[in-house]
Write a protein that holds these residues in place. Structure first.
Motif, PDB file in Angstrom:
ATOM      1  N   GLU A   1       8.772  38.293 -39.170  1.00 43.87           N
ATOM      2  CA  GLU A   1       7.342  38.361 -38.872  1.00 43.87           C
ATOM      3  C   GLU A   1       7.185  37.763 -37.516  1.00 43.87           C
ATOM      4  N   THR A   2       7.942  36.645 -37.424  1.00 42.11           N
ATOM      5  CA  THR A   2       7.732  35.902 -35.879  1.00 42.11           C
ATOM      6  C   THR A   2       8.285  36.821 -34.863  1.00 42.11           C
ATOM      7  N   ALA A   3       9.344  37.434 -35.246  1.00 40.34           N
ATOM      8  CA  ALA A   3      10.083  38.367 -34.337  1.00 40.34           C
ATOM      9  C   ALA A   3       9.036  39.458 -33.894  1.00 40.34           C
TER      10      ALA A   3
ATOM     11  N   THR B   1      13.964  40.072 -31.001  1.00 40.80           N
ATOM     12  CA  THR B   1      14.957  40.048 -32.017  1.00 40.80           C
ATOM     13  C   THR B   1      15.037  39.002 -33.057  1.00 40.80           C
ATOM     14  N   VAL B   2      15.601  39.259 -34.279  1.00 38.67           N
ATOM     15  CA  VAL B   2      15.485  38.468 -35.151  1.00 38.67           C
ATOM     16  C   VAL B   2      16.470  37.132 -34.717  1.00 38.67           C
ATOM     17  N   SER B   3      17.547  37.412 -34.179  1.00 41.38           N
ATOM     18  CA  SER B   3      18.541  36.714 -33.797  1.00 41.38           C
ATOM     19  C   SER B   3      17.957  35.699 -32.451  1.00 41.38           C
TER      20      SER B   3
ATOM     21  N   THR C   1      16.094  30.263 -31.133  1.00 38.33           N
ATOM     22  CA  THR C   1      15.103  29.356 -30.244  1.00 38.33           C
ATOM     23  C   THR C   1      14.492  28.422 -31.443  1.00 38.33           C
ATOM     24  N   GLN C   2      14.599  28.779 -32.693  1.00 40.58           N
ATOM     25  CA  GLN C   2      14.046  27.685 -33.813  1.00 40.58           C
ATOM     26  C   GLN C   2      15.062  26.787 -34.083  1.00 40.58           C
TER      27      GLN C   2
END
Length: 183
Positions: A139-141, A147-149, A154-155
């Protein structure tokens, strides 16, 4: 459309306000920006295709509104957080801790938010979306158009940065306390 707008407002208003509040660190500015979000929603709801959830769509709009505000204020490179007076702001918390628990929690939360100052805008946004707004990585992506990656990377960097900054703050406080004891 009026019923849809009312439902969106009732269901997501608090999430939008909190997101914007954490981004701009001003209750009044967050309220103004939420209104801008709703104006954009009214203008573009018929274009919403449902490929993402309404919540991620709304937060994505809120993110763009915040970025536009930062650009207008020419504060992308400035540290708005440094000017924030935490003693004068309150975030709604529906739990009722004991007074001593509240004091401890308030101090810990204050330190965490101050450590967010050390993060880049992207890192801060990911932390807010993931841990304050409780969005999943996917959802953040979606909200960020990443991208999820990239979200995971970043997280990871943001958490590492927060941890280092908080450790430095605690070390500095410990040194200051020790100096007072010696004097």
């Amino acid at each position: 459309m009026e019923d849809t707008f009312q439902r969106l407002y009732e269901q997501y208003h608090q999430d939008l306000f909190q997101f914007l509040f954490y981004m701009v660190r001003s209750r009044e500015q967050a309220e103004d920006l939420v209104q801008e979000v709703y104006i954009r929603v009214l203008k573009s709801y018929n274009k919403f295709e449902g490929r993402s959830s309404e919540k991620t769509w709304l937060i994505s709009i809120a993110r763009h509104v915040a970025i536009d505000w930062f650009r207008k204020q020419k504060t992308l490179k400035q540290r708005i957080f440094d000017k924030f007076d935490w003693d004068q702001q309150q975030v709604v918390d529906h739990t009722q801790p004991l007074p001593e628990e509240f004091a401890i929690q308030n101090e810990q939360i204050k330190k965490i938010y101050q450590s967010l100052n050390a993060c880049s805008l992207d890192q801060r946004t990911v932390i807010i979306l993931r841990y304050i707004q409780d969005l999943s990585i996917s959802e953040t992506a979606e909200v960020l158009g990443w991208t999820v990656s990239k979200v995971k990377t970043t997280q990871h960097r943001a958490i590492k940065h927060l941890k280092k900054d908080m450790e430095n703050t605690l070390n500095e406080e410990g040194i200051a306390i020790e100096k007072k004891r010696v004097e």
